[in-house]
Enzyme design. Structure first.
Site, PDB file in Angstrom:
ATOM      1  N   GLU A 179       7.029  -4.550 -48.341  1.00 44.14           N
ATOM      2  CA  GLU A 179       7.330  -3.250 -47.546  1.00 44.14           C
ATOM      3  C   GLU A 179       6.168  -2.265 -47.313  1.00 44.14           C
ATOM      4  O   GLU A 179       6.153  -1.538 -46.233  1.00 44.14           O
ATOM      5  CB  GLU A 179       8.395  -2.384 -48.380  1.00 44.14           C
ATOM      6  CG  GLU A 179       9.734  -3.338 -48.453  1.00 44.14           C
ATOM      7  CD  GLU A 179      10.252  -3.679 -47.224  1.00 44.14           C
ATOM      8  OE1 GLU A 179      10.283  -2.842 -46.164  1.00 44.14           O
ATOM      9  OE2 GLU A 179      10.829  -5.114 -46.968  1.00 44.14           O
ATOM     10  N   ASP A 185       3.400  -9.904 -44.893  1.00 42.49           N
ATOM     11  CA  ASP A 185       3.051 -10.714 -45.682  1.00 42.49           C
ATOM     12  C   ASP A 185       1.669 -11.000 -46.339  1.00 42.49           C
ATOM     13  O   ASP A 185       1.483 -11.039 -47.507  1.00 42.49           O
ATOM     14  CB  ASP A 185       3.865 -12.214 -45.190  1.00 42.49           C
ATOM     15  CG  ASP A 185       5.343 -12.176 -45.158  1.00 42.49           C
ATOM     16  OD1 ASP A 185       5.943 -11.191 -45.752  1.00 42.49           O
ATOM     17  OD2 ASP A 185       5.740 -13.298 -44.725  1.00 42.49           O
TER      18      ASP A 185
END
Ligand SMILES: [Zn+2]
Length: 420
Positions: free
Chosen positions: A278, A365
């Site tokens: 996030e 990621d």
């Protein structure tokens, strides 16, 4: 039927055929893999869970077909039955063509058109989600959500509509630029106040309790150079067992929100990796980039509406009288028709938009992997979430290109391992 009406009809039919075809493609793909757990997932996901994920995917897909067909039929009925010009005429005759009356017409029409979708929303929540054990919404919460959404629309949406219409008379030929500026300013304001004022109307937010997990997550935030004062827990379990994490607001107002369901499902290292992901979205400026795309979208939409509002053939094709001049009543039909038809065109560029979104997910990621110093926690988290949410493990590539904002589990795992 006028040629333009035929084109509009063709666009609506083309979209619904494409939606159904993509659904069928995906169903075949899922069924082809349904008999045994695909090799990549053996030993990780058990037979029973895999079976349930296949059933869940197919059930959603069948339901999606019905909704798509219904939406297309409703749109065709609304556009070609003459009900729009008729109700516009009746409304203007009764309430006049003042700014507030015209905004009222758009608002009421919007509400009226959303009512037929309610039974489908109810079915999705209380039948489909319920059958697979995801639903935790009570009827009371569901009704309350709808009423609250309606009140928010009346309180915020209606005055915004009136202001946009007011700008037409105030600013003349360039009204659409002003209108776009006002709508963008409104979006930014919402981004600022939604986490503090609007989201708490629907959910309870509590700071993450002090303890090992909190320390761990704050330490990660510091390491990622993302000073944050609050990591909050949202009672997502009030409505569903699906889990999620998100990031909202910007600047001083940014906050990280973890669903209580997510905290229950993941281990501490896994939660840490999700948080790192996030933060990656923020660090890679995805919020600003998405916002720029959305601003470009708003400006394009208003430019198109302003242009359409000057075209007699456009109004006539759908049964509206056309008058030149910068008055709200002359533009309202264009706004309405644009709102109804735009989706038949934007549908075809959804693979591009989703493609961007998926690229951002890879970047987040990769950021998480670098920040964590390993990829295993995130991969495990992704597996855990796929399993708990009964995600489709074998979507058809074309289907995922149109609909998936996130790469599939295997794609993300591969990218994380290559980078490691
Ligand atoms: Zn993400």
């Amino acid at each position: 039927m006028r040629p333009l009406a035929i084109i509009a009809l063709a666009l609506i039919l083309a979209r619904v055929f494409a939606e159904i075809w993509l659904n069928r493609l995906n169903q075949h793909h899922v069924r082809a893999h349904a008999n045994e757990v695909p090799r990549a997932f053996r030993g990780i996901i058990d037979d029973g869970t895999y079976r349930r994920s296949v059933d869940y995917t197919l059930a959603k897909s069948c339901f999606g077909n019905i909704v798509n067909l219904f939406d297309a039929a409703l749109l065709i009925l609304v556009l070609f039955s003459g009900v729009l010009p008729w109700s516009f005429g009746r409304f203007s005759a009764s309430f006049g063509t003042s700014i507030w009356a015209m905004a009222g017409f758009l608002f009421v029409t919007g509400i009226a058109l959303s009512i037929p979708a309610l039974p489908f929303a109810w079915y999705a929540q209380f039948k489909l989600e319920e059958r697979f054990g995801f639903n935790t919404t009570t009827m009371k919460t569901w009704i309350f959500d709808r009423i609250e959404g309606f009140l928010l629309g009346a309180l915020l949406g209606y005055p915004l509509l009136a202001l946009v219409l007011k700008l037409i008379a105030w600013t003349g030929a360039n009204w659409w630029l002003w209108a776009a500026a006002v709508v963008v300013a409104f979006q930014l304001l919402m981004l600022l106040i939604a986490p503090a004022i609007i989201m708490p109307l629907f959910n309870k937010f509590t700071p993450l309790l002090e303890g090992a997990l909190q320390e761990r997550l704050f330490a990660l935030a510091r390491r990622a150079d993302f000073p944050t004062r609050s990591i909050e827990v949202m009672d997502g379990s009030k409505r569903s067992r699906h889990s999620n994490a998100f990031f909202t607001g910007f600047g001083r107002f940014r906050k990280i929100v973890l669903f209580d369901t997510l905290i229950a499902q993941l281990t501490e290292p896994e939660l840490e990796s999700v948080l790192a992901h996030e933060i990656g979205h923020y660090k890679k400026r995805h919020v600003i980039k998405m916002l720029s795309v959305s601003i470009a979208g708003v400006v394009t939409a208003f430019a198109a509406i302003a242009w359409l509002a000057r075209q007699q053939w456009f109004y006539r094709a759908f049964g509206f009288e056309h008058q030149q001049g910068f008055a709200a009543a002359n533009v309202v039909p264009a706004i309405l028709l644009f709102a109804l038809l735009a989706g038949t065109i934007t549908f075809w560029i959804s693979p591009v938009i989703r493609g961007w979104s998926r690229r951002f997910e890879y970047e987040a990621d990769a950021f998480a992997r670098v920040t964590m110093g390993e990829a295993r926690s995130l991969i495990q988290a992704l597996y855990e979430l796929s399993e708990k949410n009964l995600s489709n493990l074998t979507p058809h590539p074309l289907y995922s290109a149109f609909y998936y904002s996130h790469p599939t589990l295997l794609e993300r795992e591969r990218a994380l391992q290559i980078g490691a």
